[in-house]
Design an enzyme around this catalytic site. Structure first.
Site, PDB file in Angstrom:
ATOM      1  N   GLY A   1       0.839  -1.185   0.000  1.00 38.44           N
ATOM      2  CA  GLY A   1       0.000   0.000   0.000  1.00 38.44           C
ATOM      3  C   GLY A   1       0.874   1.235   0.000  1.00 38.44           C
TER       4      GLY A   1
ATOM      5  CG  HIS B   1      -0.405   1.042   7.379  1.00 37.95           C
ATOM      6  ND1 HIS B   1       0.515   0.754   8.369  1.00 37.95           N
ATOM      7  CD2 HIS B   1       0.261   1.815   6.471  1.00 37.95           C
ATOM      8  CE1 HIS B   1       1.669   1.323   8.054  1.00 37.95           C
ATOM      9  NE2 HIS B   1       1.535   1.967   6.908  1.00 37.95           N
ATOM     10  CD  GLU B   2      -0.903   2.445   2.802  1.00 33.10           C
ATOM     11  OE1 GLU B   2      -0.615   3.649   2.600  1.00 33.10           O
ATOM     12  OE2 GLU B   2      -0.044   1.599   3.098  1.00 33.10           O
TER      13      GLU B   2
ATOM     14  CG  HIS C   1       0.131   6.784   5.561  1.00 31.55           C
ATOM     15  ND1 HIS C   1       1.246   7.315   6.172  1.00 31.55           N
ATOM     16  CD2 HIS C   1       0.382   5.466   5.387  1.00 31.55           C
ATOM     17  CE1 HIS C   1       2.146   6.354   6.357  1.00 31.55           C
ATOM     18  NE2 HIS C   1       1.641   5.228   5.897  1.00 31.55           N
TER      19      HIS C   1
ATOM     20  CB  CYS D   1       5.365   2.389   7.543  1.00 26.71           C
ATOM     21  SG  CYS D   1       4.754   3.843   6.676  1.00 26.71           S
ATOM     22  CG  LEU D   2       7.007   1.531   1.552  1.00 23.77           C
ATOM     23  CD1 LEU D   2       6.293   1.835   0.232  1.00 23.77           C
ATOM     24  CD2 LEU D   2       8.236   0.671   1.321  1.00 23.77           C
TER      25      LEU D   2
ATOM     26  CD  GLN E   1       3.112   5.916   2.889  1.00 29.72           C
ATOM     27  OE1 GLN E   1       2.137   5.348   2.423  1.00 29.72           O
ATOM     28  NE2 GLN E   1       4.173   5.274   3.359  1.00 29.72           N
TER      29      GLN E   1
END
Length: 181
Positions: free
Chosen positions: A48, A139-140, A143, A97-98, A53
């Protein structure tokens, strides 16, 4: 037009703490951005990726919880202006997470959710998800609300990670840019 790799923002970048703005119109430019966002998710081996991000404070994210580099089959879902309508149950799920590379911790999430969103054609859609897919959606979605998964950790779990998190925060320059490619 060839997709391009977008720069992932790291923890400490102010855009990651902002509540993202709603998308008002699905333009050709927005569709090109979504292609780049999706390309970047796959290139970084993510499941994702949210617009904040990569530096765009808009309520957009893309997920693909079934893709692996081995099989190469891609089924990305693009969610524009998503809203979680219902949530049920609870589970503890290890997340990464990225934007917070190298940190993985268990986070308490809802086990199943119902989320409504607009797709790239402008149509209102609805997903019912549970388990891994529900976790990735939450999670997304976080963000878009300016929340990182580490913000959901109890203080005792977060404390040993502070040094590593500070290292990422120190990579941000005065304009909010990080030094990660």
């Amino acid at each position: 037009m060839k997709s391009k790799m977008l720069r992932i923002r790291l923890v400490g970048d102010p855009i990651l703490k902002k509540i993202a703005e709603p998308v008002r119109e699905i333009t050709p430019e927005l569709k090109a951005f979504i292609k780049d966002l999706t390309f970047t998710m796959y290139e970084t081996d993510g499941v994702g990726l949210a617009a904040p991000q990569v530096g765009l404070s808009q309520r957009i994210f893309v997920i693909d919880t079934t893709w692996t580099q081995d099989d190469g089959k891609k089924e990305a879902f693009v969610l524009i202006n998503p809203v979680i309508r219902e949530s049920f149950g609870e589970l503890l799920y290890e997340e990464g997470c990225l934007s917070v590379p190298g940190i993985f911790e268990k986070v308490r999430r809802y086990n199943s959710i119902i989320i409504e969103y607009t797709d790239v054609k402008g149509e209102l859609c609805r997903i019912e998800a549970e388990g891994t897919r529900a976790v990735v959606l939450q999670h997304e979605y976080d963000h878009l609300e300016g929340i990182l998964f580490i913000d959901r950790l109890p203080k005792l779990k977060l404390w040993p990670l502070k040094k590593k998190i500070r290292q990422f925060e120190n990579m941000i320059d005065k304009d909010g840019n990080n030094f990660r490619p």
